[in-house]
Design an enzyme around this catalytic site. Structure first.
Site, PDB file in Angstrom:
ATOM      1  N   LYS A  46       0.199  -2.268   3.485  1.00  0.00           N
ATOM      2  CA  LYS A  46      -0.439  -3.417   2.836  1.00  0.00           C
ATOM      3  C   LYS A  46       0.198  -4.727   3.275  1.00  0.00           C
ATOM      4  CE  LYS A  46      -1.973  -0.915  -1.267  1.00  0.00           C
ATOM      5  NZ  LYS A  46      -1.790  -0.705  -2.695  1.00  0.00           N
ATOM      6  N   ARG A  95      -8.731   3.693 -11.103  1.00  0.00           N
ATOM      7  CA  ARG A  95      -9.862   2.845 -11.509  1.00  0.00           C
ATOM      8  C   ARG A  95     -11.192   3.525 -11.256  1.00  0.00           C
ATOM      9  NH1 ARG A  95      -7.289  -1.509  -7.597  1.00  0.00           N
ATOM     10  NH2 ARG A  95      -7.163   0.497  -6.565  1.00  0.00           N
ATOM     11  N   SER A 133      -4.943  -5.765  -6.229  1.00  0.00           N
ATOM     12  CA  SER A 133      -4.142  -6.835  -5.609  1.00  0.00           C
ATOM     13  C   SER A 133      -4.725  -7.192  -4.246  1.00  0.00           C
ATOM     14  CB  SER A 133      -2.691  -6.381  -5.435  1.00  0.00           C
ATOM     15  OG  SER A 133      -2.147  -5.998  -6.660  1.00  0.00           O
TER      16      SER A 133
HETATM   17  O1  PNS Z   1       0.650   0.192  -5.316  1.00  0.00           O
HETATM   18  P1  PNS Z   1       0.696   1.139  -4.137  1.00  0.00           P
HETATM   19  O2  PNS Z   1       0.897   0.338  -2.861  1.00  0.00           O
HETATM   20  O3  PNS Z   1      -0.509   2.027  -4.070  1.00  0.00           O
HETATM   21  O4  PNS Z   1       1.983   2.062  -4.355  1.00  0.00           O
HETATM   22  C1  PNS Z   1       2.326   3.069  -3.416  1.00  0.00           C
HETATM   23  C2  PNS Z   1       3.798   3.472  -3.588  1.00  0.00           C
HETATM   24  C3  PNS Z   1       4.690   2.250  -3.363  1.00  0.00           C
HETATM   25  C4  PNS Z   1       4.022   4.002  -4.996  1.00  0.00           C
HETATM   26  C5  PNS Z   1       4.109   4.596  -2.548  1.00  0.00           C
HETATM   27  O5  PNS Z   1       3.870   4.082  -1.269  1.00  0.00           O
HETATM   28  C6  PNS Z   1       5.549   5.109  -2.663  1.00  0.00           C
HETATM   29  O6  PNS Z   1       5.839   5.900  -3.531  1.00  0.00           O
HETATM   30  N1  PNS Z   1       6.447   4.624  -1.760  1.00  0.00           N
HETATM   31  C7  PNS Z   1       7.849   5.006  -1.750  1.00  0.00           C
HETATM   32  C8  PNS Z   1       8.128   5.989  -0.616  1.00  0.00           C
HETATM   33  C9  PNS Z   1       7.606   7.365  -1.002  1.00  0.00           C
HETATM   34  O7  PNS Z   1       8.150   8.031  -1.885  1.00  0.00           O
HETATM   35  N2  PNS Z   1       6.521   7.799  -0.313  1.00  0.00           N
HETATM   36  C10 PNS Z   1       5.878   9.057  -0.574  1.00  0.00           C
HETATM   37  C11 PNS Z   1       4.730   8.890  -1.539  1.00  0.00           C
HETATM   38  S1  PNS Z   1       3.840  10.398  -1.752  1.00  0.00           S
END
Ligand code: PNS
Length: 167
Positions: A46, A95, A133
């Protein structure tokens, strides 16, 4: 006296910026746990608007009415942070149908990485179901008014970085 375990959960996301939809989920999820951490993370897929420090500060000011919120930011796997900080529940919001696919995939991956951690998915309140967002950032490029979509603290900061604020 019996030692009651403190139930800790984390609502992690990129929150760039935090929206009224996120805030609604935080208000609701905070009632379900003793402590709800808000994890502000970088999602490399993002485009960034605010840096992590600003996102954390904004979430702190929008959630100051809740007494069981802790706003954190860290790098690395979410499940590892949970394990190291006594958190056993991940909270995520959905959502619509498109969100379900993405959220299920993440929930299954996190379960694979650490089977002791559960994901709880909360449906958004209907009136916030179109807010994201990413879409807010897109319409801001065209000078749109987003005052109904974000908390007032965020709106103030957005005005500093968008054309609308420069009028
Ligand atoms: O609001 P988002 O961008 O959809 O959130 C995604 C997020 C930040 C929760 C995800 O990318 C995440 O958990 N990142 C940390 C690294 C990680 O654990 N990745 C594996 C996710 S299955």
């Amino acid at each position: 006296m019996e030692n009651k375990k403190i139930r800790k959960a984390i609502f992690a996301g990129s929150f760039d910026p935090i929206t009224n939809g996120h805030l609604d989920l935080i208000n609701r999820a905070s009632k379900l746990f003793d402590e709800l951490q808000i994890g502000v993370l970088v999602n490399p897929n993002k485009k960034g608007l605010f840096d992590l420090e600003k996102r954390v500060d904004l979430i702190k000011s929008c959630t100051s009415h809740l007494d069981n919120i802790k706003v954190v930011s860290f790098e690395g796997l979410l499940v590892n942070y949970c394990k190291n900080n006594g958190i056993d529940t991940l909270v995520r919001g959905i959502r619509n149908g498109a969100d379900i696919e993405y959220e299920l995939q993440m929930a299954h991956m996190n379960k694979e990485l650490n089977p002791d951690i559960e994901t709880i998915i909360l449906p958004t309140t209907t009136k916030y179901s179109f807010i994201s967002s990413s879409l807010i950032k897109e319409v801001l490029n065209f000078d749109a008014d987003v005052k109904n979509l974000v908390p007032k603290e965020v709106l103030k900061e957005l005005k500093k970085v968008t054309n609308r604020g420069k009028q």
